[in-house]
Design a protein around this motif. Structure first.
Motif, PDB file in Angstrom:
ATOM      1  N   UNK A 365       0.828  -1.205   0.000  1.00 44.65           N
ATOM      2  CA  UNK A 365       0.000   0.000   0.000  1.00 44.65           C
ATOM      3  C   UNK A 365       0.857   1.247   0.000  1.00 44.65           C
ATOM      4  N   UNK A 366       2.027   1.181   0.628  1.00 42.91           N
ATOM      5  CA  UNK A 366       2.921   2.344   0.668  1.00 42.91           C
ATOM      6  C   UNK A 366       3.508   2.648  -0.703  1.00 42.91           C
ATOM      7  N   UNK A 367       3.591   1.641  -1.572  1.00 41.83           N
ATOM      8  CA  UNK A 367       4.154   1.868  -2.900  1.00 41.83           C
ATOM      9  C   UNK A 367       3.221   2.683  -3.787  1.00 41.83           C
ATOM     10  N   UNK A 368       1.930   2.537  -3.553  1.00 41.06           N
ATOM     11  CA  UNK A 368       0.954   3.241  -4.404  1.00 41.06           C
ATOM     12  C   UNK A 368      -0.357   3.407  -3.629  1.00 41.06           C
ATOM     13  N   UNK A 369      -0.375   4.278  -2.613  1.00 43.76           N
ATOM     14  CA  UNK A 369      -1.525   4.366  -1.712  1.00 43.76           C
ATOM     15  C   UNK A 369      -2.848   4.730  -2.372  1.00 43.76           C
ATOM     16  N   UNK A 370      -2.808   5.462  -3.476  1.00 40.95           N
ATOM     17  CA  UNK A 370      -4.064   5.827  -4.123  1.00 40.95           C
ATOM     18  C   UNK A 370      -4.838   4.598  -4.600  1.00 40.95           C
ATOM     19  N   UNK A 371      -4.113   3.593  -5.073  1.00 43.53           N
ATOM     20  CA  UNK A 371      -4.776   2.457  -5.721  1.00 43.53           C
ATOM     21  C   UNK A 371      -4.540   1.115  -5.041  1.00 43.53           C
ATOM     22  N   UNK A 372      -3.665   1.067  -4.042  1.00 47.76           N
ATOM     23  CA  UNK A 372      -3.406  -0.195  -3.339  1.00 47.76           C
ATOM     24  C   UNK A 372      -3.626   0.010  -1.844  1.00 47.76           C
ATOM     25  N   UNK A 373      -4.493  -0.809  -1.267  1.00 41.17           N
ATOM     26  CA  UNK A 373      -4.649  -0.855   0.188  1.00 41.17           C
ATOM     27  C   UNK A 373      -4.217  -2.237   0.674  1.00 41.17           C
ATOM     28  N   UNK A 374      -4.442  -2.533   1.937  1.00 41.26           N
ATOM     29  CA  UNK A 374      -3.987  -3.813   2.485  1.00 41.26           C
ATOM     30  C   UNK A 374      -4.602  -4.986   1.720  1.00 41.26           C
ATOM     31  N   UNK A 375      -5.908  -4.921   1.490  1.00 34.82           N
ATOM     32  CA  UNK A 375      -6.591  -6.047   0.843  1.00 34.82           C
ATOM     33  C   UNK A 375      -6.053  -6.287  -0.568  1.00 34.82           C
ATOM     34  N   UNK A 376      -5.924  -5.217  -1.345  1.00 40.22           N
ATOM     35  CA  UNK A 376      -5.411  -5.366  -2.709  1.00 40.22           C
ATOM     36  C   UNK A 376      -3.963  -5.827  -2.690  1.00 40.22           C
ATOM     37  N   UNK A 377      -3.191  -5.319  -1.729  1.00 36.10           N
ATOM     38  CA  UNK A 377      -1.800  -5.758  -1.597  1.00 36.10           C
ATOM     39  C   UNK A 377      -1.705  -7.230  -1.279  1.00 36.10           C
ATOM     40  N   UNK A 378      -2.638  -7.736  -0.447  1.00 29.26           N
ATOM     41  CA  UNK A 378      -2.656  -9.165  -0.114  1.00 29.26           C
ATOM     42  C   UNK A 378      -2.854 -10.019  -1.357  1.00 29.26           C
ATOM     43  N   UNK A 379      -3.754  -9.604  -2.213  1.00 31.26           N
ATOM     44  CA  UNK A 379      -4.025 -10.384  -3.423  1.00 31.26           C
ATOM     45  C   UNK A 379      -2.865 -10.297  -4.417  1.00 31.26           C
ATOM     46  N   UNK A 380      -2.224  -9.144  -4.488  1.00 28.46           N
ATOM     47  CA  UNK A 380      -1.038  -9.016  -5.353  1.00 28.46           C
ATOM     48  C   UNK A 380       0.054  -9.958  -4.858  1.00 28.46           C
ATOM     49  N   UNK A 381       0.263  -9.979  -3.537  1.00 28.80           N
ATOM     50  CA  UNK A 381       1.260 -10.863  -2.940  1.00 28.80           C
ATOM     51  C   UNK A 381       0.941 -12.323  -3.246  1.00 28.80           C
ATOM     52  N   UNK A 382      -0.321 -12.702  -3.142  1.00 29.21           N
ATOM     53  CA  UNK A 382      -0.719 -14.089  -3.396  1.00 29.21           C
ATOM     54  C   UNK A 382      -0.435 -14.485  -4.840  1.00 29.21           C
ATOM     55  N   UNK A 383      -0.725 -13.594  -5.774  1.00 23.50           N
ATOM     56  CA  UNK A 383      -0.448 -13.870  -7.192  1.00 23.50           C
ATOM     57  C   UNK A 383       1.051 -14.080  -7.410  1.00 23.50           C
ATOM     58  N   UNK A 384       1.874 -13.216  -6.794  1.00 21.02           N
ATOM     59  CA  UNK A 384       3.333 -13.359  -6.930  1.00 21.02           C
ATOM     60  C   UNK A 384       3.797 -14.667  -6.300  1.00 21.02           C
ATOM     61  N   UNK A 385       3.225 -15.016  -5.144  1.00 22.79           N
ATOM     62  CA  UNK A 385       3.599 -16.254  -4.453  1.00 22.79           C
ATOM     63  C   UNK A 385       3.337 -17.480  -5.313  1.00 22.79           C
ATOM     64  N   UNK A 386       2.264 -17.451  -6.102  1.00 27.35           N
ATOM     65  CA  UNK A 386       1.981 -18.558  -7.024  1.00 27.35           C
ATOM     66  C   UNK A 386       2.930 -18.516  -8.213  1.00 27.35           C
ATOM     67  N   UNK A 387       3.196 -17.301  -8.709  1.00 25.13           N
ATOM     68  CA  UNK A 387       4.007 -17.154  -9.923  1.00 25.13           C
ATOM     69  C   UNK A 387       5.442 -17.634  -9.733  1.00 25.13           C
ATOM     70  N   UNK A 388       5.972 -17.582  -8.495  1.00 30.04           N
ATOM     71  CA  UNK A 388       7.368 -17.985  -8.290  1.00 30.04           C
ATOM     72  C   UNK A 388       7.517 -19.511  -8.214  1.00 30.04           C
ATOM     73  N   UNK A 389       6.383 -20.249  -8.319  1.00 29.76           N
ATOM     74  CA  UNK A 389       6.413 -21.728  -8.257  1.00 29.76           C
ATOM     75  C   UNK A 389       7.165 -22.193  -7.009  1.00 29.76           C
ATOM     76  N   UNK A 390       6.579 -22.002  -5.827  1.00 29.85           N
ATOM     77  CA  UNK A 390       7.313 -22.235  -4.567  1.00 29.85           C
ATOM     78  C   UNK A 390       7.815 -23.650  -4.367  1.00 29.85           C
TER      79      UNK A 390
END
Length: 559
Positions: A365-390
């Protein structure tokens, strides 16, 4: 050239997609501020001592604590010495958590915003980005183990037809078909949980930690009764001696600290939701060390007992449960693994939310507060977590674990700077409105948005650790001076960076270095906004112009 119609469309969607703003809010979405970054108001401070006790049960009773004993025994320590290291490490974690969380429970600000005070308005992005990178990897790993919990549950319910389904993936994929399906089932269950705001998570977490505690002691009782004792490993001597053993003990302490370094530096992310200033102290001071110690001890005993039962050590509880299903599908085995798997599912779900998603959502959210809040940041993180093929990290684990646990060399200095800055440089006083003002009028703008003192302090606390870190990753450590400096990495980075930051602020003080003023924004309410010369109508029940005047209120001037 971009047409006017395209500009209008972009402007419309830019406004439409802005983060929601509360009714009668005392803030506005800017490039520095949104609902999740402001000091938490009274009505959102809902966490009591029970919530923080549950937080630390979830954070402490996880796979890292369970397998801590194996890490230390691999260094040549005896079980008693390993438990001594875990006790010492957990007490240090507890103390740092109390100190790092103090600013959250008293000023209601999270790590993300507090970093601006010590690093500068733009420089504060650096520690935030470091936490995001580590969280993306850890999130991927924890969701993978969540998938393994699903695999255990469905294996118990459906039976061999699911647990041993044909693998249609190549060996190079580093994951089997059943694990991959279970991974995405876990995500399908997990993602709706991210809709719950942090201030309303106490009840789900209470349920989770009750299940976790019952599971740990249930597995302990089963393993000891089945093996008719705790096994011989408990009394085995150390396999190292002399200075090698002593330095391995030191390294073991910082390795355990490294596993929790990301969580303790961001304690204020959660303590800012405390109902009273001291609500978090019991969880941090008592529950934190107690949970880590008990989980590690149970992990050692259960692993040793299962050696007596199955003839091999299973340090990872997920692998233990999967092995039980592979050798026995009796009703008792299926019921036992089902309930244990359900507990680990709750544990991984809560762990992903508490230790990764919410905190990292705030960082994003700190990277882009106008358009990212905690909830949106959580979903972005989840997408990245899948994309890295853990599964690639989990199944090629040796170098990965060394690198990830060693990442504390970067976070320890940041933790030292954060704490020394708040208590010794600022004397627990902040000009809160200035933390949301991205220009030279802010007390935390410094030089072009960067505080060179923090940058110098962090570099001085990190560079002496890099040779030993690289040697450890390459597996060529031989006890040289650089290796021993790295063995002290967390303490070295914390104190060197913190002290240098403090001294530089004494020698080169900044404007409004001390003193305090409240968070206050004077908002100019309009019916719509003019963007690129075009009028954009109201897109919500509340709209403001881009102009936001920040008032620092009545200041108590310091240096």
């Amino acid at each position: 050239m971009v047409s006017e119609k395209t500009k209008e469309r972009v402007a419309y969607w830019a406004t439409k997609l802005e983060c929601p703003v509360d009714e009668d809010a005392n803030y506005e979405n800017t490039y520095w501020c949104n609902r999740d970054l402001i000091p938490i108001p009274d009505d959102r401070r809902t966490w009591t001592w029970q919530g923080f006790a549950g937080y630390w049960i979830i954070t402490g009773a996880n796979n890292s604590a369970w397998t801590a004993g194996s890490t230390l025994l691999a260094l040549g320590l005896s079980v008693s010495q390993a438990m001594g290291v875990i006790v010492g490490s957990s007490l240090i974690i507890s103390m740092i958590a109390v100190v790092a969380g103090w600013m959250g429970s008293h000023d209601y600000l999270g790590f993300t915003v507090m970093s601006r005070a010590s690093w500068g308005m733009i420089g504060g992005f650096w520690p935030v980005l470091n936490r995001i990178v580590t969280a993306c990897i850890w999130m991927g790993v924890q969701t993978y183990w969540g998938g393994q919990a699903v695999k255990i549950i469905l294996g118990a319910v459906i039976g061999p037809k699911y647990a041993y389904m044909e693998n249609t993936l190549p060996l190079s994929a580093n994951v089997d078909t059943c694990s991959l399906i279970s991974f995405f089932i876990f995500l399908a269950v997990f993602c709706p949980m991210l809709l719950i705001p942090p201030e309303k998570l106490q009840l789900p977490l209470k349920i989770a930690f009750a299940i976790i505690v019952c599971n740990i002691f249930g597995m302990l009782i089963w393993s000891v009764r089945t093996a008719h004792g705790a096994g011989s490993l408990i009394n085995s001597p150390a396999t190292e001696s002399g200075s090698t053993l002593n330095w391995n003990i030191v390294y073991g302490i910082q390795a355990i600290l490294g596993l929790w370094s990301g969580g303790i530096v961001g304690q204020s992310d959660w303590t800012r939701y405390a109902k009273t200033p001291n609500a978090s102290l019991l969880g941090q001071g008592v529950t934190c060390p107690l949970t880590i110690i008990i989980t590690a001890l149970c992990g050692v005993i259960i692993t040793n007992a299962t050696k007596q039962i199955y003839g091999e050590y299973f340090w990872n509880p997920f692998e233990l449960l999967l092995h039980i299903q592979s050798v026995s599908m009796t009703p008792a085995a299926r019921a036992g693994t089902f309930f244990a798997g359900l507990a680990f599912l709750a544990s991984q779900m809560a762990l992903c939310i508490v230790l990764n998603a919410i905190s990292t959502g705030m960082d994003m959210a700190a990277l882009c507060p106008r358009w990212i809040n905690i909830r949106r940041g959580c979903y972005i993180l989840t997408v990245i977590a899948v994309a890295i093929c853990p599964w690639n990290f989990v199944n090629n684990v040796t170098t990965f674990i060394t690198v990830l646990s060693g990442w504390s060399i970067f976070l320890s200095g940041m933790t030292g700077i954060l704490i020394f800055d708040y208590f010794l440089v600022r004397k627990c006083q902040l000009h809160k409105a200035d933390l949301y003002q991205g220009n030279s009028e802010s007390a935390y703008w410094y030089i072009a948005g960067f505080n060179w003192r923090a940058i110098v302090a962090w570099i001085m606390g990190v560079w002496p650790l890099l040779p030993g870190f690289i040697r450890r990753v390459q597996g060529v450590s031989d006890g040289s001076g650089w290796d021993h400096v790295y063995d002290l990495s967390y303490f070295f980075g914390f104190f060197v960076s913190g002290v240098i930051h403090w001294v530089l602020h004494i020698l080169f003080p900044t404007k409004k270095q001390t003193g305090a003023s409240p968070f206050q924004m004077e908002l100019h309410k309009t019916r719509g906004q003019h963007i690129h010369g075009q009028y954009v109508g109201s897109t919500s029940s509340r709209d403001y112009s881009d102009e936001v005047v920040v008032s620092v209120g009545k200041e108590k001037e310091g240096i």
